[in-house]
Design a protein around this motif. Sequence first.
Motif, PDB file in Angstrom:
ATOM      1  N   SER A 169     119.196 -27.894   2.761  1.00  0.00           N
ATOM      2  CA  SER A 169     117.944 -27.188   3.076  1.00  0.00           C
ATOM      3  C   SER A 169     116.791 -28.194   3.100  1.00  0.00           C
ATOM      4  CB  SER A 169     117.683 -26.092   2.043  1.00  0.00           C
ATOM      5  OG  SER A 169     117.450 -26.658   0.773  1.00  0.00           O
ATOM      6  N   THR A 170     115.677 -27.741   3.641  1.00  0.00           N
ATOM      7  CA  THR A 170     114.545 -28.648   3.832  1.00  0.00           C
ATOM      8  C   THR A 170     113.640 -28.676   2.606  1.00  0.00           C
ATOM      9  OG1 THR A 170     114.565 -28.244   6.194  1.00  0.00           O
ATOM     10  CG2 THR A 170     112.533 -29.139   5.279  1.00  0.00           C
ATOM     11  N   ILE A 171     113.231 -29.883   2.239  1.00  0.00           N
ATOM     12  CA  ILE A 171     112.205 -30.054   1.207  1.00  0.00           C
ATOM     13  C   ILE A 171     110.980 -30.621   1.906  1.00  0.00           C
ATOM     14  CG2 ILE A 171     111.547 -31.373  -0.843  1.00  0.00           C
ATOM     15  CD1 ILE A 171     114.533 -31.287  -1.627  1.00  0.00           C
ATOM     16  N   GLN A 172     109.853 -29.951   1.689  1.00  0.00           N
ATOM     17  CA  GLN A 172     108.652 -30.353   2.406  1.00  0.00           C
ATOM     18  C   GLN A 172     107.633 -30.950   1.436  1.00  0.00           C
ATOM     19  OE1 GLN A 172     106.996 -27.257   4.785  1.00  0.00           O
ATOM     20  NE2 GLN A 172     105.309 -28.536   5.509  1.00  0.00           N
ATOM     21  N   VAL A 173     107.117 -32.132   1.794  1.00  0.00           N
ATOM     22  CA  VAL A 173     106.110 -32.797   0.967  1.00  0.00           C
ATOM     23  C   VAL A 173     104.814 -32.852   1.759  1.00  0.00           C
ATOM     24  CG1 VAL A 173     105.514 -34.891  -0.299  1.00  0.00           C
ATOM     25  CG2 VAL A 173     107.903 -34.225  -0.051  1.00  0.00           C
ATOM     26  N   SER A 174     103.706 -32.420   1.136  1.00  0.00           N
ATOM     27  CA  SER A 174     102.434 -32.467   1.859  1.00  0.00           C
ATOM     28  C   SER A 174     101.308 -32.779   0.891  1.00  0.00           C
ATOM     29  CB  SER A 174     102.170 -31.133   2.563  1.00  0.00           C
ATOM     30  OG  SER A 174     102.094 -30.101   1.601  1.00  0.00           O
ATOM     31  N   VAL A 175     100.189 -33.244   1.445  1.00  0.00           N
ATOM     32  CA  VAL A 175      98.988 -33.520   0.658  1.00  0.00           C
ATOM     33  C   VAL A 175      97.831 -32.843   1.359  1.00  0.00           C
ATOM     34  CG1 VAL A 175      97.458 -35.282  -0.267  1.00  0.00           C
ATOM     35  CG2 VAL A 175      99.890 -35.756  -0.059  1.00  0.00           C
ATOM     36  N   ALA A 176      97.009 -32.137   0.611  1.00  0.00           N
ATOM     37  CA  ALA A 176      95.854 -31.475   1.217  1.00  0.00           C
ATOM     38  C   ALA A 176      94.632 -31.742   0.357  1.00  0.00           C
ATOM     39  CB  ALA A 176      96.108 -29.973   1.322  1.00  0.00           C
ATOM     40  N   ALA A 177      93.477 -31.852   1.029  1.00  0.00           N
ATOM     41  CA  ALA A 177      92.219 -32.008   0.295  1.00  0.00           C
ATOM     42  C   ALA A 177      91.427 -30.724   0.437  1.00  0.00           C
ATOM     43  CB  ALA A 177      91.422 -33.174   0.852  1.00  0.00           C
ATOM     44  N   VAL A 178      90.988 -30.164  -0.678  1.00  0.00           N
ATOM     45  CA  VAL A 178      90.129 -28.985  -0.643  1.00  0.00           C
ATOM     46  C   VAL A 178      88.920 -29.299  -1.515  1.00  0.00           C
ATOM     47  CG1 VAL A 178      89.919 -26.535  -1.137  1.00  0.00           C
ATOM     48  CG2 VAL A 178      92.125 -27.469  -0.396  1.00  0.00           C
ATOM     49  N   ASP A 179      87.753 -29.327  -0.891  1.00  0.00           N
ATOM     50  CA  ASP A 179      86.518 -29.728  -1.584  1.00  0.00           C
ATOM     51  C   ASP A 179      86.736 -31.088  -2.250  1.00  0.00           C
ATOM     52  OD1 ASP A 179      85.380 -27.346  -0.771  1.00  0.00           O
ATOM     53  OD2 ASP A 179      86.087 -26.286  -2.544  1.00  0.00           O
ATOM     54  N   ASP A 180      86.532 -31.164  -3.565  1.00  0.00           N
ATOM     55  CA  ASP A 180      86.680 -32.470  -4.209  1.00  0.00           C
ATOM     56  C   ASP A 180      88.019 -32.581  -4.935  1.00  0.00           C
ATOM     57  OD1 ASP A 180      86.064 -30.595  -6.004  1.00  0.00           O
ATOM     58  OD2 ASP A 180      84.473 -31.708  -7.031  1.00  0.00           O
ATOM     59  N   GLN A 181      88.991 -31.778  -4.496  1.00  0.00           N
ATOM     60  CA  GLN A 181      90.315 -31.826  -5.124  1.00  0.00           C
ATOM     61  C   GLN A 181      91.365 -32.229  -4.114  1.00  0.00           C
ATOM     62  OE1 GLN A 181      91.432 -28.746  -7.986  1.00  0.00           O
ATOM     63  NE2 GLN A 181      90.583 -30.498  -9.057  1.00  0.00           N
ATOM     64  N   VAL A 182      92.399 -32.876  -4.629  1.00  0.00           N
ATOM     65  CA  VAL A 182      93.527 -33.259  -3.779  1.00  0.00           C
ATOM     66  C   VAL A 182      94.771 -32.567  -4.331  1.00  0.00           C
ATOM     67  CG1 VAL A 182      94.981 -35.161  -3.064  1.00  0.00           C
ATOM     68  CG2 VAL A 182      92.519 -35.484  -3.198  1.00  0.00           C
ATOM     69  N   PHE A 183      95.562 -31.967  -3.441  1.00  0.00           N
ATOM     70  CA  PHE A 183      96.779 -31.269  -3.867  1.00  0.00           C
ATOM     71  C   PHE A 183      98.002 -31.962  -3.295  1.00  0.00           C
ATOM     72  CE2 PHE A 183      93.392 -28.185  -3.997  1.00  0.00           C
ATOM     73  CZ  PHE A 183      93.585 -27.560  -5.217  1.00  0.00           C
ATOM     74  N   PHE A 184      98.895 -32.392  -4.204  1.00  0.00           N
ATOM     75  CA  PHE A 184     100.204 -32.900  -3.784  1.00  0.00           C
ATOM     76  C   PHE A 184     101.167 -31.732  -3.928  1.00  0.00           C
ATOM     77  CE2 PHE A 184      99.648 -37.521  -3.625  1.00  0.00           C
ATOM     78  CZ  PHE A 184      98.431 -37.667  -4.261  1.00  0.00           C
ATOM     79  N   ARG A 185     101.888 -31.405  -2.840  1.00  0.00           N
ATOM     80  CA  ARG A 185     102.762 -30.235  -2.913  1.00  0.00           C
ATOM     81  C   ARG A 185     104.193 -30.593  -2.508  1.00  0.00           C
ATOM     82  NH1 ARG A 185      98.068 -27.230   0.051  1.00  0.00           N
ATOM     83  NH2 ARG A 185      96.904 -26.484  -1.757  1.00  0.00           N
ATOM     84  N   VAL A 186     105.140 -30.054  -3.267  1.00  0.00           N
ATOM     85  CA  VAL A 186     106.549 -30.155  -2.889  1.00  0.00           C
ATOM     86  C   VAL A 186     107.070 -28.718  -2.791  1.00  0.00           C
ATOM     87  CG1 VAL A 186     108.835 -31.013  -3.504  1.00  0.00           C
ATOM     88  CG2 VAL A 186     106.800 -32.328  -4.147  1.00  0.00           C
ATOM     89  N   ALA A 187     107.486 -28.344  -1.592  1.00  0.00           N
ATOM     90  CA  ALA A 187     107.977 -26.972  -1.384  1.00  0.00           C
ATOM     91  C   ALA A 187     109.458 -27.018  -1.057  1.00  0.00           C
ATOM     92  CB  ALA A 187     107.211 -26.316  -0.240  1.00  0.00           C
ATOM     93  N   ASP A 188     110.250 -26.132  -1.693  1.00  0.00           N
ATOM     94  CA  ASP A 188     111.680 -26.100  -1.375  1.00  0.00           C
ATOM     95  C   ASP A 188     112.066 -24.711  -0.887  1.00  0.00           C
ATOM     96  OD1 ASP A 188     112.402 -24.341  -3.523  1.00  0.00           O
ATOM     97  OD2 ASP A 188     112.282 -26.046  -4.916  1.00  0.00           O
ATOM     98  N   ARG A 189     113.330 -24.566  -0.543  1.00  0.00           N
ATOM     99  CA  ARG A 189     113.813 -23.274  -0.046  1.00  0.00           C
ATOM    100  C   ARG A 189     114.825 -22.677  -1.000  1.00  0.00           C
ATOM    101  NH1 ARG A 189     112.822 -22.767   5.809  1.00  0.00           N
ATOM    102  NH2 ARG A 189     111.475 -24.512   6.336  1.00  0.00           N
TER     103      ARG A 189
END
Lengths: 225, 483
Positions: B396-416
């Motif tokens: 299955s796919t594991i998705q890694v992403s980084v997002a900036a919201v205002d003055d915060q940074v989010f590192f995300r790992v999403a699985d299925r």
Amino acid sequence: MSRILLADDEPAIRKVVRDALEREGHEVVSAIDGREALDRFDDGGFDLVVTDLAMPRVDGLELVKEIRRRSPLPILVLTVRNEEREKVRLLDEGADDYVTKPFGVAELVARARALLRRGDSARGPALSRFGDVEVDVESRTVRKAGRPVHLTPLEFEILATMLTKPGAVWTHRQLMAAVWGTTAGVTNDTLRVHMGGLRRKLEDDPNRPSWFRTEPWVGYRFSPD
Amino acid sequence: MSRVIKGSGPRWVGYPAAVVAVGATIGLLRLFPQLNESSVALLLLLAVFFCASIWQSGPGVVAALLATLGFNFFFLPPLYTFTVQDPRNVAALFVFLVSGLLIGRLSAISRRRLELLEAERRDLIALTQLSQGFLADTNRESLLGVAADRLRQALQCREVAILLPNEKGELARRVETGGIAFREELAELAYRQGNSAALPSELGGTDIYLPIPVGLQRAGTLVARGLQSSERMAEACALLLGLAVERERFLGLARAAEETRTSDQMKSTLLAQLAHDLKTPVAAARGAIENWEADSGGSEASRAAAAQLDALGRRVAELMDLVRLDSGAARPRVERVTCAEIVEAAVARFGEALAGHSLYIEPPPANLAVEVDPAQMTEALGHGLENAARYSPPGSTIQVSVAAVDDQVFFRVADRGKGVPAGERDRIFERFVRLEDAAHLPGIGLGLSIARSLVELNGGTLRIGDAESGGALFEIALPRAAA
């Protein structure tokens, strides 16, 4: 057959490494720390040095500095996880490669073999073919699976630089100095962006590169095998 | 301002002295009848000038009046009367009187100015010596030990007490000269409210209660009894004392920080030694098996032993991470790094665990950066990757992403995978806790706990949520570094 100087203060590790290298047909001379290693080194006749990083009296970093002052002999260092600054220092001081504990014996032997091979063919012809990639450094052309690939000048310089030492690890600074001619104004992130371009064009899966590998927080390694 | 006039004895002496001086001058002038009136007037004015400059303005005025009367009586015709015959002499007499008064006044003023200047010079020298003395002392005991005596000299007073708050915040006597008695309530008021008080002292001079200022706060109270120098001088001394006490406090903090650092370094060294001692036998055994397999071929037994040793090695490493985190030896060495570098490093280091999955990395926004310990953040994100690989189906796919919201940074790992039930999302961060349906998987349930500690150590937060892909979402939030 090569002569290898091995420095480690742990008898059990020394035995394991020694057995593995001797099985490869090499002659191994052991030292229990950096000081003894330096004494043995002065006897001469070695083709490779394998040393632990943390040792009493003269440690691995000191040993690397001392040996580098005397000779260009390849040096392989046994390090531990999460000591990236140490690894960068070791490489910048002249160590040629490292393996991170806990290492597999097969990995250690492979690294030693690569270093010995590089020592044999010093200044030899650069590798021009790996996997399905062919590189003609003279005409600056690159083909993957027979199809021409267009690289930017910086991507090509990175490729050509790394081809000169198959299997070798490059710190960020070493690679910048070789490619840009300077480390001023070049950030690790700049290097990462160009490396990303190179991987997208040459690797089968750029997210999991098999040739242009990331050494986390240290640099990059070209692994043509 | 209370200031003692020195050099001429008590004040009242000036009046009879002025009378005698003017009288003597008149008598002397009478011996020389050949002197004309204007010469006499000038010589008398000279006498007035001397009186005023020696005994100040009051005696000066007396001298001027007396000289005017004497001039009229003894030298202006008709002699021995206070009448004036020639109307022109009335004007002369008036000019004489005014000149006498003016001379007296001016000389008194200049004399007074000189004295003030002299007093300020003395104060300045005293303050300089005091501050040099304070600066030479680097700890509170030696500072306070001599501070009272130094202040007594600088302030020219009889007794000094320095009051500082104790651990409970109560004002307590710290050092004093002699057995000084003073009014506690005034000292308390100066410390609590910052109200200074000055009152006449039975020891002579003034008794003064001054807050010892430290910025906008107060460090305590300075009491000086029988003060002879100015209140302004006392305030300056209190200010200096405040600076010295504050400086001493900072030096103490710096020493404490240095001691903590040394003990942290010792802990760190000891733990590194312990980790080395625990890992070395595992590594040696693992290597010995590999050598043995290479020499005589592998067997099911040797492969099982190798796998168990690998598992043991990982657990030792996790336990050591935990001990380092708990002992405070895992201090982050903060650098500015881009989010893309962190993702690249984590994927490179933990890539092997993801070998059975399809990995999708959304390229992080260019130049998006955080200030963290790179190795620690790589480790934290790596635990997220390992977790995703462990709890989602192979392939299955594991998705890694980084997002900036205002003055915060989010590192995300999403699985299925199956995700984590809402009620369990806090519990899985507890140590040695593993959800029931994961009991058959390897591991001892420390990864997420370590990851959360590492993230918090670097000023961020870690949570588990729902991924849009239907599985678990591992999300690290960190403050964004300034561009």
